[in-house]
Write an enzyme that holds these catalytic residues in place. Structure first.
Site, short mmCIF file in Angstrom:
data_model
loop_
_atom_site.label_atom_id
_atom_site.label_comp_id
_atom_site.label_asym_id
_atom_site.label_seq_id
_atom_site.Cartn_x
_atom_site.Cartn_y
_atom_site.Cartn_z
CG ASP A 1 -1.75 1.12 1.42
OD1 ASP A 1 -2.27 1.58 0.39
OD2 ASP A 1 -1.95 1.58 2.54
CG ASP B 1 -1.60 2.09 6.84
OD1 ASP B 1 -2.03 1.91 5.69
OD2 ASP B 1 -1.64 3.17 7.42
CG ASP C 1 -4.04 -1.50 2.90
OD1 ASP C 1 -4.29 -1.23 1.73
OD2 ASP C 1 -3.53 -0.70 3.70
#
Lengths: 830, 321
Positions: free
Chosen positions: A381, A752, A756
């Site tokens: 990410d 995080d 995700d």
């Protein structure tokens, strides 16, 4: 399927729905032994060892003492059974604690103290400040005159900020005493596990005036395991109880992940089993032949002339027993033990402690450490993973004037400060939007300073920046917002919030200016969600330029806009909005459609640029891991330009002469197809050159590519060492992971935030960063670390060690077993 | 420059074995097998093993050994085609004589062995068919089920029971040099520990070989088991199908050119399963009996390691990194 909950009706729903007894137990005292044994014997290895152990009880054929098999077998069973028993006892204990907690519940119109397990659907439950919520409730009253209450949902989703919950409009203003006697019906869907969605309706029975259907959303509920904060009391109707709560439904046991090594060991075991059978057959037949031709002549052995019927079986069975140790009985147990030690090493590692927050690394899943050493693809990410997710307002562009370009910090730009000081109307409008177009809650601390509780880091940055520009968002009192500007207090009445969704990519509020009674729509959002809706005739070119310029610098941009509304326009729209928000089916889509009607003809005020710094050590980490032959993909919801800039700055891709970026875009199938094929061609040509080729794809093109050109895209994915996917949704992230997994690559996903989670769960290894977007990702992940740079140590040190050690251990196990077995066969040979 | 207490403590923690363990930093050493090292080690092994092997071979060759197979020669010619009936026929005399010529000087003590071949003392049925408790305690011990299939006769347990004892070797030998009988010492041929601790001093083989199944040798029922050394030797079963067992010692030197006549009773049946019987006279030295294997093994390992060392060295010299 729907469920009808009759409020305060003591009889009808008792039988229909379960009570509030929570049970996470797998066993009871009585069924523990049979059930556990049954489960353990479900595994092929254990069945095999039991068979061997039983054969050994037959003294005619056993070549060794039966204790040599029974001992380890019982030991291994005892170890796994006691582990299960201990876990189950702990679960039982925590269930019991939760079930026997006393809560206030209304029974026959009187408030009583009862155990939490006796709550039934339809009961009214009273909570005090800092109480834990015992089951899923629909709010009907709070101590707050405006019907607000605050809850902490960290046990549910890991987010630590306070969330506001509000009682439904119908229940507003019902007297404290009357709440005991309230009657009505809640029409709600059957239990599911979606903690962000609750599409229901509430209808109160007479004498409670409002006979209308009142829509309920997740905002009207407080869910099990949340805590009530900053509110003296609240009460609600139990709608889901026991294991049917949203939390209970989402509990489920996740599918255990198998490592490549485990699969290999299983295969090997099978192969050795086959080999063993062959050995037994050959030696058994040879033994029988020898016995019949030779051994009968050996008078000193005194073979009986007539043997029992099973005589032919005796020698093969003896060989079977001798060979049984070819399959090491201890391998599973020793691997489990060793793997939990690997996990402990990760927990202990002092070089992976985030000293800023004091969070150590943690291995939640202890079984897959050795896969860390085999990772081939890392999907990462961007926000919060590569960057710090600490947003700082850096620049802005108001009505074509750029602020903060020289100093790099608009808050220190004297031009802007002067403009605020002289109350330049453009700037004031702009700063007002910054201050109030959000869902932030200001909380006055004891020292008088104002703290902002924000769900999004961007909003936090904007409100704080506005406060520094003397536009202080001081207080939120129910629907009245208080702004202090240059010494004067301005009040706004908050009418509606058009919430942010990842589809709309913007959020708006409708407020009424209490000074002049004007209705205003304030919006902020991504450039492509705002600029196309500017009123005819507004020049948006400077804004587009600004957005591009900022994106080049790797800044996150938001466009701010507003529109004055006529009162009747608002009233008319308000009705539609209300209707849309009370639909039970496709509510989200309906609301988006209604919002679209209001969010048009904007007067664009300006563009903000927020900086999100790279975390320490990110470029070095990525470079080292790439040198180790690991491929990186960046999956982000952010804009293409920003993503590319960040990618460049953290060594993800190389700048022009060395690297090459290939774009896949297009709005239609044909365009996407053409651009896919073009990229694939270039990729094939350049694959022999020492050139870093990466492709960039946006969410829209990705959608089409995954749907219609999956094969081509897969080929591209295999060829490309680097990829940047921007504007992708959480489910697309998961799809990409799935795609790489289906090509038999070992994937690691790191992220995080809540967006995700799906990707992390999908990947072979999920790594969560316990960051500022809450702990959601870290909870779902197999490993949680404090900073991206620890990934290097996690993979290259712990992964490598674990892989080597497991490989050594399992090889040694098999080797040792085979050696012992061959010695035994040789010694028995004669 | 002064170190504060907490600093010192922290440093202490950092050096503690547990901290080092959790950080996976415990000191360790591991040989790095570089080519020079490997070549040196191979050479070293070669240079040590080859001389040791040659020395051992020499010792083995200095042992004088005379071996003679007698099971065929001792069958009278009319029985050559049906040896089994010869051995099972009690009326046929079993005595027989062998002539040994001494080629090398043999220094006393000269060990006498009988050697059996193709005889499976390690057969599963055979190995298990004994009762150590009974051998030690005699009739006081009743659990003789281990002795199957030969645990009792006439409903009384056989002492000693089991297949091993039952199949006791019973050929006998006397040795004559010139005109005089050579003195053969038949005591102290079994292990001392066996005599003292494993075979009872008060156990007498009172009903041995009385049953329907007649096996090998008989025992004197008036001598306790601890003194029946032939039995004790026999009951130390051999692991391989071809083995030697000690019969006695000649305690006189034999000179070159001496002729030794062996008078033997050829009683034991090896004919039914095609086994061989041999008589062996052998001197001994520090190595034990004549055995080239150890020396050859040393020479083989040593020379192959030298070869490997030379090959590695050439490879290393040709393509140095």
């Amino acid at each position: 399927m729907k469920r009808y909950v009759y409020i305060n009706d003591n009889e009808s729903s008792h039988k229909l729905y379960c009570d509030n007894r929570i049970s996470n137990r797998k066993y009871t005292v009585l069924n523990f032994l049979p059930k556990n044994l049954w489960e353990q014997f479900g595994r092929f290895m254990n069945q095999y060892f039991l068979l061997i152990a039983c054969l050994q009880l037959w003294s005619l054929i056993t070549p060794v003492n039966p204790a040599s098999t029974w001992g380890p077998l019982i030991f291994i069973f005892a170890v796994s059974a006691s582990k299960e028993a201990w876990d189950d006892y702990n679960r039982y204990f925590s269930d019991k604690k939760a079930n026997e907690k006393l809560v206030w519940v209304v029974r026959q119109g009187i408030r009583k103290h009862i155990q939490a397990q006796d709550i039934h659907v339809g009961n009214i439950v009273w909570l005090r400040e800092n109480d834990e919520v015992p089951c899923d409730l629909v709010l009907i009253g709070t101590s707050d005159p405006q019907g607000l209450c605050y809850v902490e949902t960290s046990a549910l989703d890991g987010e630590t900020d306070l969330k506001t919950r509000v009682i439904p409009a119908t229940c507003m203003g019902i007297d404290f005493e009357l709440l005991h006697k309230i009657k009505g019906v809640i029409e709600c869907p059957n239990p599911d596990k979606d903690i962000r969605r609750f599409d229901a309706n509430l209808r109160l029975f007479p004498p409670f005036i409002d006979n209308d259907v009142c829509p309920l959303t997740i905002k009207n509920t407080i869910l099990q395991s949340c805590y009530l904060r900053n509110t003296e009391w609240a009460c609600g109707v139990a709608v889901y109880t026991g294991n049917e709560t949203k939390l209970g439904m989402s509990r489920g046991i996740p599918e255990p992940k198998l490592t490549a090594m485990d699969a290999m060991i299983d295969k090997l075991t099978g192969a050795i089993f086959v080999f063993q059978i062959v050995v037994v057959m050959v030696l058994g037949i040879a033994g029988n032949v020898w016995k019949d031709t030779e051994a009968r002549k050996q008078w000193y052995v005194l073979y009986p002339l007539e043997g029992p019927w099973y005589e032919l079986l005796v020698i093969p069975l003896r060989f079977e027993l001798l060979c049984s140790i070819m399959i090491p009985i201890s391998i599973k147990v020793s691997l489990d033990l060793v793997k939990s030690l690997y996990a402990k090493f990760i927990d202990w590692d002092s070089e992976m402690i985030d000293y800023e927050t004091g969070i150590p690394s943690h291995a939640t899943n202890t079984a897959i450490s050795e896969d860390l050493g085999q990772v081939e693809y890392i999907m990462t990410d961007k926000t919060g993973t590569l960057t710090e997710n600490r947003m700082i307002f850096r620049r802005c562009c108001i009505s074509g004037v750029f602020y903060g370009n020289e100093s790099g910090d608009a808050l220190k730009d004297t031009k802007l400060l002067n403009a605020v000081a002289v109350s330049s109307p453009d700037v004031v409008q702009f700063v007002t939007v910054m201050a109030i177009c959000n869902t932030v809650i200001p909380i006055k601390s004891k020292t008088g300073a104002i703290l902002y509780k924000a769900q999004s880091q961007d909003e936090d940055a904007l409100v704080n920046a506005a406060a520094q520009l003397h536009m202080v968002y001081a207080n939120k009192n129910a629907n009245i917002l208080e702004i202090r500007f240059n010494g004067s207090v301005i009040k706004y009445e908050l009418l509606e919030i058009l919430e942010f969704t990842s589809d709309r990519k913007r959020m708006s509020v409708v407020v009424k200016d209490c000074q002049n009674g004007k209705f205003v729509l304030l919006s902020k959002g991504a450039d492509e969600a705002i600029l196309p809706y500017a009123y005819d005739g507004q020049q948006t070119r400077t804004f587009i330029e600004a957005v591009e310029q900022y994106a080049q610098l790797g800044l996150r941009t938001l466009c701010l806009a507003w529109r004055e509304l006529k009162e009747d326009e608002y009233q008319e729209w308000s009705l539609m909005f209300k209707e849309a928000s009370s639909t039970l089916v496709d509510r989200e889509w309906r609301i988006a459609e209604v919002c679209q009607r209001l969010e048009r003809d904007f007067e664009v005020l300006g563009v903000t640029a927020i900086e999100d710094r790279l975390q320490d050590g990110v470029p070095e980490t990525i470079e080292t891991l790439r040198k180790a032959g690991i491929n990186f993909w960046m999956l982000t919801g952010d804009k293409q330009n920003t993503a590319i800039q960040i990618a460049l700055s953290c060594n993800f891709i190389s700048p022009e002469p060395k690297g090459q970026l290939l774009l896949i875009d297009g709005k239609t199938e044909d365009e996407v197809c053409r651009s896919l094929e073009r990229v694939l061609l270039t990729m094939r040509i350049t694959s022999s050159e020492p050139k870093d080729v990466a492709f960039v794809v946006d969410g829209w093109a990705l959608e089409i590519a995954l749907k219609h050109y999956r094969k081509v895209f897969t080929e591209l994915a295999i060829l490309s060492r680097t990829a940047i996917c921007c504007r992708v949704t959480p489910s697309q992230k998961a799809q990409l992971v799935e795609l790489l997994k289906s090509c038999d690559y070992r994937t690691l996903a790191i992220g995080d935030g809540g967006n995700d989670v799906r990707m992390i769960q999908q990947a072979d290894i999920g790594v969560g960063i316990s960051g500022r977007e809450g702990l959601q990702a870290a909870r779902a992940a197999d490993y949680s670390i404090g900073k991206f740079r620890f990934l290097k140590r996690l993979i290259l040190v712990h992964g490598r060690y674990s892989y080597n050690r497991t490989a050594f251990l399992s090889q040694y196990s098999f080797y040792k077993s085979l050696v012992i077995c061959f010695i035994q066969i040789l010694s028995f040979w004669n | 420059m002064s170190e504060t207490n907490s600093d010192r403590q922290r440093r202490g923690d950092r050096e503690s074995a547990f901290y080092l363990f959790t950080q996976q930093r415990l000191p360790a050493c591991k040989p790095v097998l570089t080519p020079p090292w490997v070549i040196t080690i191979y050479f070293l092994v070669g240079f040590i093993f080859v001389p040791v092997g040659l020395f051992t071979l020499r010792a083995s060759h200095s042992v004088v050994e005379i071996e003679e197979r007698y099971d065929i020669e001792c069958v009278p010619s009319q029985f050559r085609n049906d040896k089994v009936s010869y051995i099972q026929d009690d009326s046929v005399p079993k005595n027989c004589s062998l002539l040994f010529k001494v080629d090398k000087y043999m220094k006393a003590p000269i060990y006498i062995y009988y050697q059996l071949e193709n005889y499976y003392q390690n057969h599963r049925r055979y190995v298990r068919s004994r009762s150590d408790q009974q051998l030690l305690h005699g009739r006081n011990f009743h659990g003789t089920s281990y002795c199957q299939p030969l645990e009792s006769s006439n409903n009384r347990p056989i002492v000693p029971c089991g297949l091993i004892a039952w199949s006791l070797f019973n050929d006998t030998f006397t040795f004559i040099r010139g005109k005089a009988l050579l003195k053969v010492n038949r005591t102290n041929i079994a292990w001392k520990s066996d005599r003292d601790h494993k075979f009872g001093k008060n156990v007498y083989p009172f009903n041995f070989q009385n049953g329907t199944w007649i096996g090998g040798g008989k025992l004197n029922p008036r001598i306790p088991l601890s003194n029946q050394e032939d039995l004790i030797v026999w009951m130390r079963i051999s692991a391989l199908p071809s083995f030697r067992k000690l019969y006695g010692r000649i305690e006189e030197d034999l000179d070159v050119g001496d002729y030794v006549v062996v008078q033997l009773m050829n009683d034991y049946n090896t004919y039914s399963f095609g086994g061989k019987k041999k008589l062996v006279l052998s001197t001994s030295n520090w190595l034990g009996g004549k055995n080239d294997f150890l020396g050859l093994a040393y020479v083989f390992v040593g020379s192959s390691s030298l070869t490997v060392a030379i090959v590695f060295m050439l490879l290393h010299l040709r393509s140095q990194r």
